[in-house]
Design a protein around this motif. Structure first.
Motif, PDB file in Angstrom:
ATOM      1  N   VAL A  40      -9.641 -32.787 -35.243  1.00 16.96           N
ATOM      2  CA  VAL A  40      -9.116 -33.819 -35.839  1.00 16.96           C
ATOM      3  C   VAL A  40      -9.150 -33.756 -37.161  1.00 16.96           C
ATOM      4  O   VAL A  40      -9.756 -32.555 -37.895  1.00 16.96           O
ATOM      5  N   PHE A  41      -8.311 -34.519 -37.969  1.00 21.05           N
ATOM      6  CA  PHE A  41      -8.290 -34.387 -39.512  1.00 21.05           C
ATOM      7  C   PHE A  41      -9.775 -34.799 -40.025  1.00 21.05           C
ATOM      8  O   PHE A  41     -10.280 -35.657 -39.713  1.00 21.05           O
ATOM      9  N   ARG A  42     -10.195 -33.988 -41.179  1.00 22.75           N
ATOM     10  CA  ARG A  42     -11.652 -34.038 -41.631  1.00 22.75           C
ATOM     11  C   ARG A  42     -11.249 -34.166 -43.201  1.00 22.75           C
ATOM     12  O   ARG A  42     -10.817 -33.390 -43.527  1.00 22.75           O
ATOM     13  N   LYS A  43     -11.906 -35.194 -43.723  1.00 20.80           N
ATOM     14  CA  LYS A  43     -11.989 -35.136 -45.030  1.00 20.80           C
ATOM     15  C   LYS A  43     -13.232 -35.626 -45.661  1.00 20.80           C
ATOM     16  O   LYS A  43     -13.935 -36.356 -45.065  1.00 20.80           O
ATOM     17  N   ALA A  44     -13.929 -35.015 -46.718  1.00 21.62           N
ATOM     18  CA  ALA A  44     -14.881 -35.467 -47.216  1.00 21.62           C
ATOM     19  C   ALA A  44     -14.888 -35.452 -48.695  1.00 21.62           C
ATOM     20  O   ALA A  44     -14.165 -34.356 -49.542  1.00 21.62           O
ATOM     21  N   ILE A  45     -15.471 -36.290 -49.458  1.00 23.89           N
ATOM     22  CA  ILE A  45     -15.271 -36.494 -50.839  1.00 23.89           C
ATOM     23  C   ILE A  45     -16.646 -36.593 -51.443  1.00 23.89           C
ATOM     24  O   ILE A  45     -17.476 -37.406 -50.964  1.00 23.89           O
ATOM     25  N   ALA A  46     -17.040 -35.473 -52.259  1.00 21.30           N
ATOM     26  CA  ALA A  46     -18.494 -35.586 -52.973  1.00 21.30           C
ATOM     27  C   ALA A  46     -18.499 -35.829 -54.389  1.00 21.30           C
ATOM     28  O   ALA A  46     -17.361 -35.389 -55.156  1.00 21.30           O
ATOM     29  N   LYS A  47     -19.382 -36.322 -54.961  1.00 16.48           N
ATOM     30  CA  LYS A  47     -19.715 -36.463 -56.414  1.00 16.48           C
ATOM     31  C   LYS A  47     -20.891 -36.107 -57.159  1.00 16.48           C
ATOM     32  O   LYS A  47     -21.903 -36.159 -56.374  1.00 16.48           O
ATOM     33  N   GLY A  48     -20.913 -35.582 -58.175  1.00 18.00           N
ATOM     34  CA  GLY A  48     -22.268 -35.442 -58.872  1.00 18.00           C
ATOM     35  C   GLY A  48     -21.985 -35.388 -60.394  1.00 18.00           C
ATOM     36  O   GLY A  48     -20.940 -35.369 -60.793  1.00 18.00           O
ATOM     37  N   ARG A  49     -23.025 -35.390 -61.461  1.00 18.34           N
ATOM     38  CA  ARG A  49     -22.890 -35.539 -62.761  1.00 18.34           C
ATOM     39  C   ARG A  49     -24.014 -34.345 -63.252  1.00 18.34           C
ATOM     40  O   ARG A  49     -24.944 -34.022 -62.785  1.00 18.34           O
ATOM     41  N   ILE A  50     -23.467 -33.768 -64.450  1.00 18.38           N
ATOM     42  CA  ILE A  50     -24.218 -32.955 -65.245  1.00 18.38           C
ATOM     43  C   ILE A  50     -24.441 -33.858 -66.413  1.00 18.38           C
ATOM     44  O   ILE A  50     -23.441 -34.091 -67.112  1.00 18.38           O
ATOM     45  N   ILE A  72     -28.769 -32.152 -63.458  1.00 13.29           N
ATOM     46  CA  ILE A  72     -27.660 -32.240 -62.594  1.00 13.29           C
ATOM     47  C   ILE A  72     -28.145 -33.449 -61.667  1.00 13.29           C
ATOM     48  O   ILE A  72     -29.307 -33.307 -61.198  1.00 13.29           O
ATOM     49  N   GLU A  73     -27.332 -34.496 -61.443  1.00 17.02           N
ATOM     50  CA  GLU A  73     -27.854 -35.688 -60.876  1.00 17.02           C
ATOM     51  C   GLU A  73     -27.003 -36.238 -59.818  1.00 17.02           C
ATOM     52  O   GLU A  73     -25.775 -35.964 -60.224  1.00 17.02           O
ATOM     53  N   ASP A  74     -27.138 -36.962 -59.031  1.00 11.90           N
ATOM     54  CA  ASP A  74     -26.570 -38.015 -58.047  1.00 11.90           C
ATOM     55  C   ASP A  74     -25.491 -37.161 -57.397  1.00 11.90           C
ATOM     56  O   ASP A  74     -24.329 -37.582 -57.381  1.00 11.90           O
ATOM     57  N   ILE A  75     -25.840 -36.057 -56.886  1.00 12.88           N
ATOM     58  CA  ILE A  75     -24.947 -35.625 -55.805  1.00 12.88           C
ATOM     59  C   ILE A  75     -24.921 -36.241 -54.615  1.00 12.88           C
ATOM     60  O   ILE A  75     -25.871 -36.478 -54.112  1.00 12.88           O
ATOM     61  N   ARG A  76     -23.695 -36.581 -54.201  1.00 17.72           N
ATOM     62  CA  ARG A  76     -23.688 -37.478 -53.221  1.00 17.72           C
ATOM     63  C   ARG A  76     -22.247 -37.690 -52.480  1.00 17.72           C
ATOM     64  O   ARG A  76     -21.395 -36.975 -53.103  1.00 17.72           O
ATOM     65  N   VAL A  77     -22.226 -37.953 -50.962  1.00 12.08           N
ATOM     66  CA  VAL A  77     -20.904 -38.041 -50.419  1.00 12.08           C
ATOM     67  C   VAL A  77     -20.367 -39.423 -50.886  1.00 12.08           C
ATOM     68  O   VAL A  77     -21.066 -40.391 -50.318  1.00 12.08           O
ATOM     69  N   VAL A  78     -19.367 -39.429 -51.310  1.00  3.72           N
ATOM     70  CA  VAL A  78     -18.900 -41.095 -51.266  1.00  3.72           C
ATOM     71  C   VAL A  78     -17.965 -41.420 -50.309  1.00  3.72           C
ATOM     72  O   VAL A  78     -17.567 -42.485 -50.007  1.00  3.72           O
ATOM     73  N   GLU A  79     -17.298 -40.324 -49.408  1.00  2.00           N
ATOM     74  CA  GLU A  79     -16.249 -40.870 -48.331  1.00  2.00           C
ATOM     75  C   GLU A  79     -16.483 -39.522 -47.466  1.00  2.00           C
ATOM     76  O   GLU A  79     -16.284 -38.513 -48.036  1.00  2.00           O
ATOM     77  N   LYS A  80     -16.540 -39.922 -46.264  1.00  2.00           N
ATOM     78  CA  LYS A  80     -16.346 -38.974 -45.186  1.00  2.00           C
ATOM     79  C   LYS A  80     -15.261 -39.616 -44.086  1.00  2.00           C
ATOM     80  O   LYS A  80     -15.393 -40.612 -43.493  1.00  2.00           O
ATOM     81  N   LEU A  85     -20.271 -31.113 -50.966  1.00  2.00           N
ATOM     82  CA  LEU A  85     -21.381 -30.957 -51.554  1.00  2.00           C
ATOM     83  C   LEU A  85     -21.579 -29.825 -52.544  1.00  2.00           C
ATOM     84  O   LEU A  85     -22.191 -29.797 -53.614  1.00  2.00           O
ATOM     85  N   THR A  86     -21.174 -28.546 -51.608  1.00  2.00           N
ATOM     86  CA  THR A  86     -21.578 -27.395 -52.221  1.00  2.00           C
ATOM     87  C   THR A  86     -20.671 -27.076 -53.464  1.00  2.00           C
ATOM     88  O   THR A  86     -20.982 -26.531 -54.627  1.00  2.00           O
ATOM     89  N   GLY A  87     -19.319 -27.585 -53.308  1.00  2.00           N
ATOM     90  CA  GLY A  87     -18.237 -27.457 -54.312  1.00  2.00           C
ATOM     91  C   GLY A  87     -18.560 -28.278 -55.619  1.00  2.00           C
ATOM     92  O   GLY A  87     -18.716 -27.699 -56.684  1.00  2.00           O
ATOM     93  N   VAL A  88     -19.230 -29.281 -55.420  1.00  2.00           N
ATOM     94  CA  VAL A  88     -19.767 -30.167 -56.610  1.00  2.00           C
ATOM     95  C   VAL A  88     -20.812 -29.465 -57.234  1.00  2.00           C
ATOM     96  O   VAL A  88     -21.177 -29.139 -58.664  1.00  2.00           O
ATOM     97  N   SER A  89     -21.750 -28.982 -56.496  1.00  2.00           N
ATOM     98  CA  SER A  89     -22.903 -28.577 -56.823  1.00  2.00           C
ATOM     99  C   SER A  89     -22.778 -27.161 -57.948  1.00  2.00           C
ATOM    100  O   SER A  89     -23.184 -26.864 -58.877  1.00  2.00           O
ATOM    101  N   VAL A  90     -21.546 -26.194 -57.073  1.00  3.23           N
ATOM    102  CA  VAL A  90     -21.321 -24.954 -57.724  1.00  3.23           C
ATOM    103  C   VAL A  90     -20.722 -25.367 -58.965  1.00  3.23           C
ATOM    104  O   VAL A  90     -20.970 -24.777 -60.292  1.00  3.23           O
TER     105      VAL A  90
END
Lengths: 157, 157, 157, 157, 157, 157
Positions: free
Chosen positions: E26-36, E146-154, E116-121
């Protein structure tokens, strides 16, 4: 000489990449060997026609050399090592091919894992290239197997 | 059934990655096994203390799983395959550990090279983690060897 | 000076990674250049708008630098080399972009393959980023081509 | 047909890997070609002795095939594509070798970058294997160059 | 709904790559965020001069996109997934940059680890590019983190 | 001491891998830390049963160590560094796990990016291994996040 019997990679906290910083930079060489058992018919097909043999063997050599260089990526706790040379050669028996891999470096830690990885990947590559003739009518491999992967010499000068 | 005896990866122009586009997408499974011979003392050291055993074994499993996924990078003419699952398990003998690797996919080509690569790398990783206790006083490995890497089952449904 | 005319990577047994252990560690530099021919309209689109140009060029630079570092993984018989610096720059013509890649190391073997790999991958990355405008209405690339990849300077001090 | 002239990989926020989810899965094929200019003496050395030629060529083929499979790692914005087959062949001229790379897949996006990457890496590998004979007495490469890398056919059915 | 509380990757035999073969495509989407977190002076240096900002940001985007594609190589038990699209964007605060990574695929398993890996790198790459200005006179990084790495939508449709 | 405030990786031509050839080879060490916030229930599940904890933690350690070694492939402008040792350890809080990664080398440039990459990948791997218990009934991760990734010590002797 009493050597302490413990597993250097495992401490109380789990696994670690052991420190080699204090070890001296010396010439290191390791030679590993291993065999793939094949049907005599497969051996004959590989040997018949220079081009064909050259290519199966060249593929296995190249795959083995590339794997030697990537050992530290494939075996988790190996150190990256600046290798100075790699040779992979093959001898043919009636129903097997024996691979020999020699690896050399001037570094702080030995290169036997590199030589073993080179032999293993060279033999796996041969297997992959002769799958069609080694499989029986049910798609199984009753004859094929990889055997006797071992370090035959390890030198530190 | 008469099967044509030729090496599918080698044509007149050299090596090639054989076309699998016309093959059907079906369930594929392959199970490979292999052994590493170790000194009984080494086996005991791995087994003694849950943490230690867990870690040696976990390292070998993880290295094997990663290698299964990278088989197409390690074996030159393998196709990239969308794997659906991988299991690597170990059985302990008095002087050996036997690894079993099962790989599954729904795809156009079989996964036996993946299973064989997983077993090989898992066993190489065990070797790497017990080097200190397997080596003799001259730094050689008179006992250690990897044996009997084979495909025990290949399924296509 | 009489130089022996033979292929250093090929011996009777097949291919090998030639030994460089006896070679001295000296400063090594290599500069390679190459061009991608593009439609003037594509060049204009890249140049128009600083952001856009910055990004196409930055992508090509980064891809090139990453490829320089992985040359030993991409070219089978290259040695891993501890590189000390890499620069990739671009010049714009009316219907082409010329890439220059300079690689430096203090090591036992030269870095021209690294510079050539950096130029090649930088140019391939530009191609990938302008596919939509270079393709004709049939999806073909009548204009686009990569040309003149060469070593312009190789230094060993 | 009016095609919109814009760079699909570059939006206001920088670079992106363009969405191909809505594109249909169809048969894709791309053929790329390219040449390496070599000294006639080098060509002769490669051709003389079947083993030697087989090995240089096999090395280039294997390097090219491996690079085709890793295109999505080498070119930053390419999609991973489940390739079904790859062929790399060579033709010899008096002072050049021409490489042809054909790549096939059933997927949502074309495979021309894979074919171009395969040609480029195959030619770079030839260069690496004939360095010793192509270099002049000052260690420079006055003759060697890679030319005319192009897509000769792209098919979508 | 009662969900069984167990760790799917860990069975009695150790770790495994869980089977996803029976799960639907099925269609899958995930959005992750994080800050430096960065010094305001560093933020200003990145923003000042379009070229400079473009390049730092483009480097982080490209590194992040490449890491998303290699998630299955970096995180041991992740499945290789045929990704259809990736976007990485950045927002600037007074003393931080926030990265957002969106990953899409049509497949049997979700893509949150990829996002999550994309945000971290991407954030690690920013850190690498501003090391010189973030370090204090003792070479330490008192501000950077680096802070607050999280999944905001899946999403799974 | 007046330090020049500029971004060393960005020059007028775009990005570059900065030259470190003139820097001295000295002992380098860097320690980075970071946390993953998890539900207390997840922490309990990891801790309960030695085998289970061992494996989650071993997986994270191994993934982190492998990532440390591949930092130069993951972060575009990092130099390949001959690492001599890596340790990754974990401390458990009520609702978090804190990872510490120490990296050592004798080289021309520091290893803080390696330590930061090791921490990040170790924490991402924990996340991957506890996905099933961290997700809520809608498949979202309201609690899980990675925090406070920082360099706690950097040494150059």
């Amino acid at each position: 000489m009493v050597r302490k019997m413990e597993l250097t990679h495992v401490n109380e906290k789990g696994v670690k990449m052991v420190e080699v910083g204090q070890k001296e930079v010396v010439f290191r060489k390791a030679i590993a060997k291993g065999r793939i058992k094949l049907k005599p018919e497969t051996i004959r097909l590989i040997q018949e026609g220079k081009t064909k043999k050259g290519n199966v063997i060249a593929s296995a050599q190249i795959a083995g050399i590339l794997a030697v260089k990537r050992t530290w990526e494939i075996i988790p706790l190996c150190h990256p090592i600046p290798l100075t040379g790699v040779d992979i050669a093959f001898e043919f028996g009636k129903d097997y091919i024996e691979a020999t891999c020699e690896v050399r470096a001037y570094y702080k830690t030995g290169v036997e894992m590199e030589a073993l990885t080179g032999v293993s990947v060279a033999l796996l590559t041969i297997w992959d290239m002769v799958k069609a003739v080694e499989k029986d009518e049910k798609g199984q491999y009753p004859f094929t197997r990889i055997e006797d992967i071992r370090v035959v010499e390890k030198i530190k000068e």
